[in-house]
Structure formats: structure tokens, C-alpha cells
Enzyme design. Structure first.
Site, PDB file in Angstrom:
ATOM      1  N   ASP A 134       0.819  -1.217   0.000  1.00 40.85           N
ATOM      2  CA  ASP A 134       0.000   0.000   0.000  1.00 40.85           C
ATOM      3  C   ASP A 134       0.852   1.266   0.000  1.00 40.85           C
ATOM      4  O   ASP A 134       0.651   2.166  -0.817  1.00 40.85           O
ATOM      5  CB  ASP A 134      -0.916   0.044   1.243  1.00 40.85           C
TER       6      ASP A 134
ATOM      7  N   ARG B 162       0.156   5.136  17.031  1.00 40.55           N
ATOM      8  CA  ARG B 162      -0.207   6.136  16.021  1.00 40.55           C
ATOM      9  C   ARG B 162       0.136   7.572  16.426  1.00 40.55           C
ATOM     10  O   ARG B 162       0.671   8.321  15.593  1.00 40.55           O
ATOM     11  CB  ARG B 162      -1.689   6.027  15.650  1.00 40.55           C
TER      12      ARG B 162
ATOM     13  N   ASP C 153      -7.294   4.191  12.572  1.00 45.01           N
ATOM     14  CA  ASP C 153      -5.941   4.723  12.415  1.00 45.01           C
ATOM     15  C   ASP C 153      -5.912   6.059  11.679  1.00 45.01           C
ATOM     16  O   ASP C 153      -5.145   6.957  12.022  1.00 45.01           O
ATOM     17  CB  ASP C 153      -5.056   3.694  11.699  1.00 45.01           C
TER      18      ASP C 153
ATOM     19  N   SER D 254      -5.260  -9.154   7.597  1.00 42.06           N
ATOM     20  CA  SER D 254      -4.623  -7.846   7.648  1.00 42.06           C
ATOM     21  C   SER D 254      -3.962  -7.707   9.017  1.00 42.06           C
ATOM     22  O   SER D 254      -4.614  -7.810  10.052  1.00 42.06           O
ATOM     23  CB  SER D 254      -5.686  -6.766   7.432  1.00 42.06           C
TER      24      SER D 254
HETATM   25  N1  ARG Z   1      -8.537  -2.483  15.765  1.00 36.33           N
HETATM   26  C1  ARG Z   1      -7.269  -2.089  16.283  1.00 36.33           C
HETATM   27  C2  ARG Z   1      -7.249  -0.595  16.472  1.00 36.33           C
HETATM   28  O1  ARG Z   1      -8.075   0.101  15.955  1.00 36.33           O
HETATM   29  C3  ARG Z   1      -6.133  -2.580  15.415  1.00 36.33           C
HETATM   30  C4  ARG Z   1      -6.009  -1.857  14.130  1.00 36.33           C
HETATM   31  C5  ARG Z   1      -4.920  -2.403  13.283  1.00 36.33           C
HETATM   32  N2  ARG Z   1      -4.599  -1.503  12.234  1.00 36.33           N
HETATM   33  C6  ARG Z   1      -4.489  -1.863  10.968  1.00 36.33           C
HETATM   34  N3  ARG Z   1      -4.279  -0.925  10.105  1.00 36.33           N
HETATM   35  N4  ARG Z   1      -4.559  -3.124  10.594  1.00 36.33           N
HETATM   36  O2  ARG Z   1      -6.402  -0.102  17.154  1.00 36.33           O
END
Ligand code: ARG
Length: 412
Positions: A13, A93, A122, A173
Site C-alpha cells: 500500500d 499512532r 488509524d 490484515s
Molecule cells: N482495531 C485495532 C485498532 O483500531 C487494530 C487496528 C490495526 N490496524 C491496521 N491498520 N490493521 O487499534
């Protein structure tokens, strides 16, 4: 050409994003790879970024800062989202947002970019963090603006002379850092379906874990873990060791349906051996060293803290207020906890604290009891006073009704 700093993982990506931002948007792209402990090979990431047309690839090892200033404060607060998720991704993040902004300033860039989709948390954490730290920066999110299927991305890169042998798409993922790993999508999208074995990478299945338990002793100082089995360790080393040991014993698996900020419910598989062990031990130490009122309020604050981390409000006054409260609660949270790891469980089996509120002379049923049992009579007399008055004035005639409060619905 205007300059842009992209948060670069080295994956398909964001590699596509480098090319797209250069060709389609006319930016000079600085690819910033931030290491918070994922298993990526740095030389490969650098070579890929340059191959895709980045004017520069910068790598920052942020592991120490991540654990010290993000994961451990969340640990001391007891922040676990929806009683399940220790917040690994959510904590990384804001650190990434901060580093993006710092590097944008160093490079004289007018824009920053990240590879988030428009469906998740995110994007919110990145955007709000960046906007808070420097509202003048333009934020570009190629995946959100112009989502391309995997094959289209590979094609797009090839058409622009970038030929990288991408490994076959994994079934899930994945996002990971030192504080935990998450898996979403694929068969996991069916919440009735048990996660297949390959959804897990850090932890053994409990039935494949050693039958013989491992015992460890974790020492905390003011709420922060500083020693493991008597050995002083840096935050990163301590977390790494607990991840390995916990993983071996199948500890730290979480299967959870979670509420994203944007309203979607999503099925998530987490592995966070160190976080799970450290939270359990920390809670046990607080049970020894905090009063019941402190424990009660802190639990509410922990929920609030988890929400603000999850929802991308790290750089906020609300956070500063909560952090001050949490720091104050941790003044006497110092001591050692003994944990047994066995077949998927981390069980606290011992606790010790110099400033503990646990007083054996008060608790004991053996000799040496200093508790005055006769004083209980007067205490109970006062404690039950209002309830007795209420019973006499309001409830006595309706006692059969009052009894039914405790009964199952059908029998009312
Ligand atoms: N659901 C979790 C969160 O919002 C994990 C997210 C993982 N991020 C990703 N881009 N796969 O913190």
C-alpha cells in the site's frame, strides 16, 4: 516540487503511495519508516522506498520512546479498550503522527501522508494528531482517496518501472508492534468462525504449550515495571522478554468484537503476551497498595483513558489531566508480583510491597490478631441504620414484594 513526508511501512500500500504521490500529485516524497517493533527488515524497506521513487528514505528507531512514553503510561493507567484490547496500534499512532510532523519540519515539507483507509481508527489517530501538532500541514491519504485493489497496485507499480516480487497476499490484515499484534479480515470477518491456527503468530496454542509452568517475578516502581526475575531491564528488553516467554506458554490471545470510532463493529484477533502479563501483575500490585476508593475511581479513569487513546485524542488537555491523576495514584505502587504462566493463562500467585495496605495482623485467623472484633457490632449498627429505617417506614408492609427483587423474572 513540494515536499511530502509519508509514513512508510514498506508494504504494498505505502510503496504504491510513494509512486502515486510523486506521479499523480507531484510531490517529492520522503519515506519515513518508523520502527516500533514490527518484524520488518530495514534494508529491504529502504531499497523498496528508493525503488518506488522516494527522494529519501529515513528510518527512525522509536521502540524505546514507544514503550517508555506510550505503552507504559497506558499500563500504569490500566488502559485496556473494552476490557479486551491493550491498545498496541492505537498507542503507536500518535507517536508516528509526532514523528511525521517533526520530520516534515526538518525536511521543509508542506504535506504529510499515511496509508490508512477511510474505514478504520488509524486514519483518525493520524489526522487528529497531525492537525493538533501542526494545522498548517496538508494531509494526504492515498488509500482513502484512491483505493486500488492489490493487483491494480502491483500493475500500477510495474507500469511505472517498479518491479518488486511481492509475497502472496496473507490471509489476514496484520499490524504489529512491541505492545501487540492484531489480525483482521479474511475468515475472521465471520464472528462465528473460530480463528484458524495461522491467525496467531506470536503465541503457541495453549494445548501445544509446555505442561510445566514458568514462574516469573516482576518488580514495579511507581507503577512501571523495572525488573524481571531480579534483573534490571530496559523497557524494550523487558517487553521483548515477556512477549517471548508469554508466547511460548500461549498467553496473551484475545478474540474480540470491537467498536471502532466510526461505528463499525469489527472482529479482531490480538496477541499481546507482555501487555496481558504486565496488566495482570500491575492490577494485583494496586490491589495491595491502593485504597478501595482509589481502586474504584481509577477503574473509571482507566476506561476513559482507554477511550481517549483508542479514539485518537492523545494530544489533548483531557489526556494531560488524566495523566496527572494517574501519576499521582502510582506514587506507592512499588513492589513485586509473582506470576505463573501455564497453558494460555497468566495467573498472579504472589505479591509483595513495602508500602502495602495489606496487614497480616489484621487479616489473620491465627494467633497475633490485632483486629478488635467487638468493634464490628457498633460499626454494623451505624452502617445498617438507614436501611433499617427505610425498611420500617417504607418496605415492611411490602416485604413479599421486596423479596421478589432478587428473583428471576419469570417467577415475579
Ligand atoms: N482495531 C485495532 C485498532 O483500531 C487494530 C487496528 C490495526 N490496524 C491496521 N491498520 N490493521 O487499534
Amino acid at each position: 516540487m513540494p515536499k511530502l513526508v509519508l509514513a512508510y511501512s514498506g508494504g504494498l500500500d505505502t510503496t504504491t503511495a510513494i509512486k502515486w504521490l510523486s506521479v499523480e500529485q507531484g510531490y517529492d516524497v520522503v519515506a519515513l519508516n518508523i520502527d516500533v517493533g514490527m518484524s520488518r527488515e530495514q534494508p529491504v524497506v529502504e531499497a523498496r522506498g528508493l525503488a518506488a521513487g522516494a527522494v529519501k528514505v529515513r528510518v527512525i528507531d522509536a521502540r524505546e520512546d514507544f514503550i517508555r512514553y506510550f505503552a507504559f503510561p497506558a499500563l500504569a493507567a490500566g488502559a485496556v479498550y473494552q476490557d479486551a484490547y491493550p491498545l498496541a496500534t492505537a498507542l503507536a499512532r500518535p507517536l508516528m503522527a509526532k514523528l511525521l510532523v517533526d520530520v516534515a519540519h526538518e525536511e521543509g515539507a508542506s504535506a504529510v501522508a499515511h496509508g490508512c483507509t477511510g474505514k478504520g481508527n488509524d486514519q483518525v489517530r493520524f489526522d487528529v494528531g497531525i492537525q493538533t501538532l501542526d494545522p498548517a500541514l496538508t494531509i494526504v491519504a492515498p488509500t482513502r482517496e484512491n483505493a486500488m485493489a492489490r493487483e491494480t497496485q502491483i500493475d500500477y507499480l510495474r507500469r511505472h518501472g517498479v518491479d518488486i516480487p511481492w509475497a502472496a497476499k496473507g490471509p489476514f490484515s496484520i499490524d504489529e508492534n512491541l505492545w501487540g499484534r492484531s489480525a483482521e479480515a479474511g475468515v475472521l470477518e465471520d464472528p462465528w468462525e473460530e480463528p484458524p491456527p495461522d491467525a496467531y503468530e506470536w503465541t503457541r496454542s495453549p494445548e501445544d504449550a509446555p505442561a510445566t509452568p514458568a514462574y516469573l517475578e516482576i518488580e514495579y516502581q511507581h507503577g512501571l515495571p523495572v525488573r524481571l526475575d531480579g534483573e534490571e531491564l530496559s523497557p524494550v528488553a523487558l517487553v521483548e522478554r515477556l512477549n517471548a516467554l508469554g508466547g511460548l506458554h500461549g498467553v496473551g490471545r484475545v478474540d474480540h468484537v470491537e467498536d471502532r470510532l466510526v461505528g463499525i463493529k469489527s472482529r479482531e484477533i490480538y496477541e499481546a503476551p507482555a501487555a496481558v502479563i504486565l496488566h495482570a501483575a500491575h492490577r494485583a500490585l494496586e490491589a495491595m497498595t491502593l485504597s478501595r476508593q482509589q481502586i474504584r475511581l481509577k477503574k473509571l479513569i482507566a476506561t476513559e483513558y482507554a477511550e481517549l487513546i483508542y479514539n485518537g485524542l492523545w494530544f489533548s488537555g483531557h489526556h494531560q489531566d488524566i495523566a496527572a491523576y494517574v501519576a499521582s495514584t502510582q506514587r506507592h505502587v512499588t513492589g513485586a508480583i509473582r506470576v505463573r504462566l501455564q497453558r494460555g493463562q497468566a495467573v498472579v500467585v504472589g505479591r509483595r510491597a513495602a508500602e502495602s495496605l495489606y496487614d497480616r495482623a489484621l487479616a489473620t485467623y491465627d494467633r497475633g490478631d490485632t483486629y478488635d472484633q467487638s468493634a464490628a457490632v457498633g460499626f454494623i449498627n451505624i452502617w445498617g441504620l438507614q436501611t433499617r429505617v427505610q425498611a420500617r417506614r417504607q418496605l415492611l408492609g411490602e416485604l413479599p414484594e421486596a423479596l421478589k427483587i432478587a428473583m428471576p423474572r419469570e417467577e415475579r
